[in-house]
Each structure stands twice: as C-alpha cells, then as structure tokens.
Design a protein around this motif. Structure first.
Motif, mmCIF file in Angstrom:
data_model
loop_
_atom_site.group_PDB
_atom_site.id
_atom_site.type_symbol
_atom_site.label_atom_id
_atom_site.label_comp_id
_atom_site.label_asym_id
_atom_site.label_seq_id
_atom_site.Cartn_x
_atom_site.Cartn_y
_atom_site.Cartn_z
ATOM 1 N N ARG A 91 -5.341 -3.575 -8.200
ATOM 2 C CA ARG A 91 -5.445 -4.341 -6.945
ATOM 3 C C ARG A 91 -6.857 -4.858 -6.731
ATOM 4 O O ARG A 91 -7.069 -6.039 -6.394
ATOM 5 C CB ARG A 91 -5.033 -3.445 -5.778
ATOM 6 C CG ARG A 91 -5.176 -4.077 -4.398
ATOM 7 C CD ARG A 91 -5.276 -3.006 -3.331
ATOM 8 N NE ARG A 91 -6.461 -2.177 -3.519
ATOM 9 C CZ ARG A 91 -6.633 -0.974 -2.952
ATOM 10 N NH1 ARG A 91 -5.685 -0.472 -2.165
ATOM 11 N NH2 ARG A 91 -7.738 -0.292 -3.177
ATOM 12 N N ASP A 92 -7.850 -4.003 -6.929
ATOM 13 C CA ASP A 92 -9.241 -4.404 -6.694
ATOM 14 C C ASP A 92 -9.679 -5.483 -7.680
ATOM 15 O O ASP A 92 -10.430 -6.394 -7.329
ATOM 16 C CB ASP A 92 -10.157 -3.188 -6.788
ATOM 17 C CG ASP A 92 -9.937 -2.200 -5.651
ATOM 18 O OD1 ASP A 92 -9.230 -2.554 -4.692
ATOM 19 O OD2 ASP A 92 -10.463 -1.067 -5.745
ATOM 20 N N LEU A 131 -8.278 -8.861 -6.435
ATOM 21 C CA LEU A 131 -9.052 -9.390 -5.317
ATOM 22 C C LEU A 131 -10.397 -9.920 -5.790
ATOM 23 O O LEU A 131 -10.858 -10.980 -5.353
ATOM 24 C CB LEU A 131 -9.236 -8.304 -4.256
ATOM 25 C CG LEU A 131 -7.944 -7.831 -3.576
ATOM 26 C CD1 LEU A 131 -8.213 -6.616 -2.694
ATOM 27 C CD2 LEU A 131 -7.323 -8.961 -2.760
ATOM 28 N N ARG A 132 -11.017 -9.203 -6.687
ATOM 29 C CA ARG A 132 -12.315 -9.641 -7.222
ATOM 30 C C ARG A 132 -12.193 -10.970 -7.961
ATOM 31 O O ARG A 132 -13.123 -11.803 -7.917
ATOM 32 C CB ARG A 132 -12.849 -8.561 -8.173
ATOM 33 C CG ARG A 132 -14.266 -8.799 -8.672
ATOM 34 C CD ARG A 132 -14.682 -7.719 -9.649
ATOM 35 N NE ARG A 132 -13.970 -7.803 -10.915
ATOM 36 C CZ ARG A 132 -13.252 -6.829 -11.454
ATOM 37 N NH1 ARG A 132 -13.109 -5.677 -10.815
ATOM 38 N NH2 ARG A 132 -12.656 -6.996 -12.618
ATOM 39 N N GLU A 162 -4.857 1.048 -7.577
ATOM 40 C CA GLU A 162 -6.058 0.649 -6.843
ATOM 41 C C GLU A 162 -7.004 -0.134 -7.741
ATOM 42 O O GLU A 162 -7.594 -1.139 -7.322
ATOM 43 C CB GLU A 162 -6.753 1.888 -6.279
ATOM 44 C CG GLU A 162 -5.946 2.581 -5.199
ATOM 45 C CD GLU A 162 -6.548 3.899 -4.768
ATOM 46 O OE1 GLU A 162 -6.356 4.279 -3.604
ATOM 47 O OE2 GLU A 162 -7.211 4.564 -5.603
ATOM 48 N N GLU A 171 0.812 -1.212 0.000
ATOM 49 C CA GLU A 171 0.000 0.000 0.000
ATOM 50 C C GLU A 171 0.852 1.272 0.000
ATOM 51 O O GLU A 171 0.385 2.341 -0.425
ATOM 52 C CB GLU A 171 -0.935 0.007 1.213
ATOM 53 C CG GLU A 171 -1.972 -1.109 1.207
ATOM 54 C CD GLU A 171 -3.005 -0.964 0.103
ATOM 55 O OE1 GLU A 171 -3.358 0.184 -0.242
ATOM 56 O OE2 GLU A 171 -3.472 -2.005 -0.426
ATOM 57 N N ASP A 208 -9.370 -1.861 -16.366
ATOM 58 C CA ASP A 208 -9.801 -3.010 -15.571
ATOM 59 C C ASP A 208 -9.999 -4.238 -16.455
ATOM 60 O O ASP A 208 -9.499 -5.333 -16.159
ATOM 61 C CB ASP A 208 -11.082 -2.656 -14.832
ATOM 62 C CG ASP A 208 -11.560 -3.743 -13.881
ATOM 63 O OD1 ASP A 208 -11.876 -4.861 -14.362
ATOM 64 O OD2 ASP A 208 -11.640 -3.495 -12.674
#
Length: 342
Positions: free
Chosen positions: A37-38, A41-42, A34, A7, A327
């Motif tokens: 990273r998201d 995780l998804r 971000e 982070e 994304d």
C-alpha cells in the motif's frame, strides 16, 4: 491504473503456524499489505476502498456452506477452546466421505485443509474485504477501464471451492475471473505466484470459459503439493483449458520468462477477451518461501509481457512475503505495467 485496498484486510493477524512439524512465525503478516500500500501511494497510484458487493459473487465460486461457516467460526472456537488456543484443525475427515459435524472442532477439519489459515478475531472481515477488493477491480474493468490492481490480503489462489488452504480463505482471482464473465465470453487466469495455483485449478478444472495457466516448481517436491502436475489439463468442458508449466527449482529469470511466454501463447490460442493475473512476488530470489530466482528487473519484464497482450486485466495480489526486495519487486512490476498502458 487504479488500485483497491481496504484497511480491514489488515485484521487477520496469525502469529504462527506449523511447517514440517515445527511451529514457526506465520509468513502471511499484515505488514505485507502495508508495504505494498505504501509503495502504491509513494508511486502516485490512486488507492481506493472497494464497495461492498455482498456474498453472491463469493458463493458463485465457493460452496455456500463453507462461506457461511466462516463469519462466527473464530468466536465459536474461542468459546469452546479458550483465548490461548490456536484456531486450526486438529482432525480431518480423510478424503471427504461423511457429513459436516456440528462441533466447531470437527468443522475446522471439514472446511480447512492445513494449519496455515488459523482463524483470528479479524480473519472473517479480512477475507471478506480481500474478496471485495478483487470484485471491485473486476467491476472497474467491466466499466471500461483497461487495468486495475487488487491488493488482496489475505491471498486467495490456494483456496479451493470448499476449503481454505495455504494462507488463503477465498479464491479472489477466481471470483474476479467469474465476475468478468458478465461481459467477456472467454477469460484467462494466469498464475505467476511461485506456488501452484491449486485452488484455482480445483475450481476451474471443468470449466471451458475460463482458461487457467500456472507457473510453478514441480508439486511432487514443492508446496502446496498434490495438484499442478503437467498432465492435469482439465476435464469435461474444461478439457485442454488448464496448463501447468513446471519450473526447475532455482530457475533463473530467463527460464521464468520463457515459461511465461508459453503461457501467454496458450492464452492467445484460447482467444481470451480479458485477463486475470494471480500476482505473486514470492518468485523473488530472496523471498522467505523462494523456489526460483526472479529479481526486480525480471518482474518488470514480466509486467511488460503481460501488458503487451492488450487485454482488459485485473491484477490480483497473491504471495510475496517479508523478504528484503518485496517493495522493489512490487514497484518494478506495477509501475512497468502502468507505463505499458500509455
């Protein structure tokens, strides 16, 4: 396939830089990381923080004096110029005759090539942990894993041995490639960011143990300029170990994939035992810095081709800016690469 991110890499937050003589919002924003990273995780990737491997792997690639300049450079600049000034070089030594000065403003010009790497309060920590992220991914490969993804931010492939350049402070991909040499005799680094991997070319140009290949539009007319021409193939022990494959501006997916196949064939001929990929999603057609036209499906096809090489692989994040498809493109590449490992 494990991913790595810290982070503290979000702490570098430049507000603007100069492009073609005009001040404009800086493209390399924390939000990029971000989003990536998201997505990880998804999609069920394990995302771990890197361990601290110290400065030695960084100084193995970069001039130690350049590395030592960075930790307190922003604080020294603020002390001299004030909080409202932008910590960028405003003078340069030309083609490097002379000596490093003691004054912070002179040092900025000595160690920084352009206005795209303004120093902010969190820049040192971000650059340091971006490099540690790449080292940790390489460590994962040394421990026997087939692949690992380093979500490096700020990116690295424009950073040269002794200077920052093009949003980049430390050359994370070269650091990872050199780290892999502890186990592998021959390592290849392929750069599929839309811009020339000019920093990597500078660092590896005389090395015979790390093969370098970059896919990009002609640097005669496209940033980062200067390096990355087709006739730059290496010198000394590195003769024949650098390959620049030039793309037409606006090249479509078919042309990019054909160029990638050429790079893969050259890496195979080199006899690489491990692979580092400088992964840039700015190959996307709608990227703010777009030069070619790859879409999400094309990124998945690129991942399939690279995974099919069956080499231990470190994926190192480079460009890919705040365009609408960031994304989707990252999801397509990384999930396709992961699926190809099974």
């Amino acid at each position: 396939m494990k991913a790595f991110f810290d982070e503290r890499q979000l702490g570098h937050a430049p507000s603007f830089y100069f492009r073609r003589g005009a001040a404009m919002p800086h493209q390399e924003q924390p939000q990029r990381a971000e989003i990536l990273r998201d997505m990880l995780l998804r999609e069920g990737f394990e995302v771990a923080a890197p361990q601290d491997h110290g400065l030695d792997p960084i100084k193995a690639i970069h001039n130690p004096d350049y590395v030592d300049f960075l930790p307190d450079a922003h604080a020294r600049f603020v002390e001299s110029a004030g909080e409202d000034a932008l910590a960028i070089p405003t003078m340069h030594p030309g083609r490097r005759r002379g000596k490093e000065p003691a004054d912070i403003h002179g040092q900025l010009g000595w160690w920084m090539t352009d206005t795209s790497t303004p120093l902010t309060e969190g820049s040192w920590d971000a650059a340091y942990w971006s490099a540690q992220t790449a080292i940790e991914a390489a460590e994962e490969i040394l421990s026997g894993e087939r692949a690992a993804y380093a979500l490096c931010r700020p990116p690295g492939h424009h950073a040269m041995r002794d200077c920052s350049n093009g949003f980049c402070f430390f050359n994370n991909a070269c650091i990872a490639a050199n780290y892999l040499r502890q186990k592998f005799n021959k390592v290849a680094l392929i750069d599929i960011d839309v811009h020339t991997g000019n920093g990597s070319l500078d660092i590896l140009y005389e090395r015979g143990d790390i093969f370098f290949c970059s896919l990009h539009p002609d640097p005669a007319n496209y940033p980062t300029f200067y390096l990355g021409h087709a006739d730059e193939t290496g010198e000394g022990e590195g003769a024949g170990k650098s390959l620049n494959i030039l793309l037409e501006m606006g090249a479509d997916e078919a042309a990019v994939l054909e160029a990638l196949d050429r790079g893969i064939a050259a890496i195979s001929d080199f006899g690489a035992e491990a692979l580092v990929v400088s992964l840039g999603f700015d190959m996307a057609a709608d990227d703010p810095l777009a030069g070619v036209a790859v879409h999400a499906k094309g990124f998945g096809q690129m991942a399939d081709r690279l995974a099919a090489m069956s080499l231990p692989t470190v994926l190192v994040q480079e460009g890919g800016y705040l365009g609408p498809s960031l994304d989707d493109n990252a999801q397509s590449f990384l999930t396709s690469f992961r699926a190809a490992l099974k």
